[in-house]
Structure formats: structure tokens, C-alpha cells
Design a protein around this motif. Structure first.
Motif, PDB file in Angstrom:
ATOM      1  N   PRO A  68      48.456 -53.582  15.089  1.00  0.00           N
ATOM      2  CA  PRO A  68      49.167 -53.210  16.315  1.00  0.00           C
ATOM      3  C   PRO A  68      50.656 -52.936  16.168  1.00  0.00           C
ATOM      4  O   PRO A  68      51.295 -52.542  17.149  1.00  0.00           O
ATOM      5  N   CYS A  69      51.226 -53.167  14.996  1.00  0.00           N
ATOM      6  CA  CYS A  69      52.679 -52.999  14.867  1.00  0.00           C
ATOM      7  C   CYS A  69      53.012 -52.443  13.488  1.00  0.00           C
ATOM      8  O   CYS A  69      53.371 -53.180  12.579  1.00  0.00           O
ATOM      9  N   CYS A  70      52.884 -51.136  13.379  1.00  0.00           N
ATOM     10  CA  CYS A  70      53.110 -50.494  12.085  1.00  0.00           C
ATOM     11  C   CYS A  70      53.638 -49.079  12.313  1.00  0.00           C
ATOM     12  O   CYS A  70      53.810 -48.644  13.442  1.00  0.00           O
ATOM     13  N   HIS A  71      53.872 -48.398  11.236  1.00  0.00           N
ATOM     14  CA  HIS A  71      54.155 -46.967  11.261  1.00  0.00           C
ATOM     15  C   HIS A  71      52.916 -46.297  10.675  1.00  0.00           C
ATOM     16  O   HIS A  71      52.145 -46.931   9.951  1.00  0.00           O
ATOM     17  N   HIS A  72      52.703 -45.030  10.961  1.00  0.00           N
ATOM     18  CA  HIS A  72      51.521 -44.347  10.435  1.00  0.00           C
ATOM     19  C   HIS A  72      51.411 -44.512   8.920  1.00  0.00           C
ATOM     20  O   HIS A  72      50.326 -44.724   8.381  1.00  0.00           O
ATOM     21  N   LYS A  78      42.428 -48.241  10.464  1.00  0.00           N
ATOM     22  CA  LYS A  78      42.276 -46.916  11.057  1.00  0.00           C
ATOM     23  C   LYS A  78      42.836 -46.922  12.488  1.00  0.00           C
ATOM     24  O   LYS A  78      43.575 -46.024  12.878  1.00  0.00           O
ATOM     25  N   LYS A  79      42.498 -47.957  13.258  1.00  0.00           N
ATOM     26  CA  LYS A  79      43.054 -48.094  14.605  1.00  0.00           C
ATOM     27  C   LYS A  79      44.374 -48.849  14.471  1.00  0.00           C
ATOM     28  O   LYS A  79      44.408 -49.974  13.961  1.00  0.00           O
ATOM     29  N   ARG A  96      39.771 -57.434  15.833  1.00  0.00           N
ATOM     30  CA  ARG A  96      40.079 -58.324  14.705  1.00  0.00           C
ATOM     31  C   ARG A  96      41.401 -57.789  14.151  1.00  0.00           C
ATOM     32  O   ARG A  96      41.418 -56.791  13.443  1.00  0.00           O
ATOM     33  N   VAL A  97      42.486 -58.454  14.523  1.00  0.00           N
ATOM     34  CA  VAL A  97      43.836 -57.912  14.400  1.00  0.00           C
ATOM     35  C   VAL A  97      44.575 -58.465  13.184  1.00  0.00           C
ATOM     36  O   VAL A  97      44.642 -59.678  12.984  1.00  0.00           O
ATOM     37  N   PHE A  98      45.161 -57.543  12.410  1.00  0.00           N
ATOM     38  CA  PHE A  98      46.111 -57.924  11.374  1.00  0.00           C
ATOM     39  C   PHE A  98      47.492 -57.573  11.916  1.00  0.00           C
ATOM     40  O   PHE A  98      47.765 -56.419  12.242  1.00  0.00           O
ATOM     41  N   MET A  99      48.364 -58.578  12.012  1.00  0.00           N
ATOM     42  CA  MET A  99      49.672 -58.368  12.617  1.00  0.00           C
ATOM     43  C   MET A  99      50.780 -58.814  11.667  1.00  0.00           C
ATOM     44  O   MET A  99      50.897 -59.996  11.359  1.00  0.00           O
ATOM     45  N   ASN A 100      51.555 -57.846  11.187  1.00  0.00           N
ATOM     46  CA  ASN A 100      52.779 -58.119  10.435  1.00  0.00           C
ATOM     47  C   ASN A 100      53.902 -57.537  11.287  1.00  0.00           C
ATOM     48  O   ASN A 100      54.312 -56.398  11.101  1.00  0.00           O
ATOM     49  N   PRO A 101      54.396 -58.336  12.261  1.00  0.00           N
ATOM     50  CA  PRO A 101      55.350 -57.793  13.233  1.00  0.00           C
ATOM     51  C   PRO A 101      56.740 -57.616  12.648  1.00  0.00           C
ATOM     52  O   PRO A 101      57.059 -58.167  11.600  1.00  0.00           O
TER      53      PRO A 101
END
Length: 176
Positions: A68-72, A78-79, A96-101
Motif C-alpha cells: 500500500p505504500c510504494c512507488h511503481h 501486483k496490487k 495480505r499486506v506488506f507495508m514498508n511505510p
């Protein structure tokens, strides 16, 4: 007794070019100190690209569906949502979220979102964050998750040296 995740972690550490694991600084003390000063005094960009081997290791366990918090260019799923798409404003329901804010002032807002999405919307959220145990967001949200402290210091993708701070993996599991 050695667990399969410990075996996997040992394998990842053995694959590193310097032979001493993911966290060891691969540079001189003066270079490391200069890097630390640059990082700790910069407010321009608080993003730290996740090392692919760390994502792969965690993905084996959690099978992520959303970043949810990245650059392309740095997206791990994929999402994904870029800053323009504002992952904080999106629903993470049943993901099922991977978050490296971003590691700046908004980090507490991201941790709140992660905790609430797990609690209220069935998301499983794995946060890859600095181990800032002296902060309000840590005591308000991180301690409510499953906290793992990787050994050593992480070398983020594209960085010249290891991070000048330890990281933690915080897992927020959905309430069933």
C-alpha cells in the motif's frame, strides 16, 4: 530445535555477498558514519526500498497481495498504491499486506491504519518498520501486534551501507 523459518533465515544470511548476514555493514566505519548522518538529517525522502531477499523471506510465510505504500518501481505486489493513489485512503479489506511505510512523521498514521485494517477489515498486515520503541506509535500500535526483531542491521535496496537503525517486523493478524 531449529524451525523451518530459522533454517530459511540462515539460508538468506548465507547468501549475502559479505558472508556475514543481511545486517552487517559492508563498508568502513567512516563511510557508515557519513551515511548515518546523511540519513538521519534528511527530510527530503523518508522511503527505504525493501531489500528483495527480505520481502521474499516474509512472502514465503504470508503470501502478500498488496503493497500500500510504494512507488511503481519499488512495488513488491501486483496490487499496490503509490503516494498519488494514497494507500491510507484505500480499503485493505481481506488483503495480505506488506507495508514498508515512509519512515518520517507519517509513520504513526501508517501503523494506525495497519492496526485498524487488521482489527476491523480482516486484513493481515506485516509492517517492516524501524524499531523505535521509544515512540508513541510504537506503544499505541506496534505492541498490539506480533513483533519480531531481525538480527543485525538491514541494508535497504539501493543504499550504500546498512541502515543506521534496527528494524522490526510487526504482524497484525485479522480478528477472527
Amino acid at each position: 530445535m531449529e524451525t523451518s523459518s530459522q533454517t530459511t533465515m540462515d539460508a538468506i544470511e548465507a547468501q549475502t555477498p559479505d558472508g556475514v548476514g543481511l545486517g552487517a555493514p559492508p563498508c568502513s566505519a567512516s563511510s557508515y558514519a557519513a551515511h548515518s548522518r546523511r540519513v538521519m538529517s534528511s527530510s527530503v525522502d523518508m522511503t527505504w526500498a525493501t531489500p528483495q531477499e527480505w520481502f521474499n523471506y516474509l512472502d514465503l510465510e504470508f503470501d502478500f497481495t498488496l503493497d500500500p505504500c510504494c512507488h511503481h518501481e519499488t512495488a513488491k505486489c501486483k496490487k499496490h498504491y503509490t503516494p498519488e493513489e494514497d494507500g491510507l485512503a484505500q480499503s485493505w479489506q481481506d488483503e495480505r499486506v506488506f507495508m514498508n511505510p515512509p519512515y518520517g512523521r507519517a509513520l504513526g498514521t501508517w501503523m494506525k491504519k495497519a492496526y485498524e485494517e487488521a482489527r476491523d477489515n480482516g486484513a493481515l498486515v506485516v509492517a517492516f518498520v524501524p524499531a523505535r520503541v521509544d515512540t508513541e506509535w510504537w506503544h499505541r500500535y506496534a505492541v498490539k501486534g506480533e513483533v519480531r526483531f531481525p538480527k543485525g542491521r538491514v541494508k535497504f535496496a539501493g543504499a550504500d551501507a546498512s541502515a543506521p537503525f534496527p528494524v522490526a517486523v510487526v504482524v497484525f493478524r485479522p480478528r477472527l
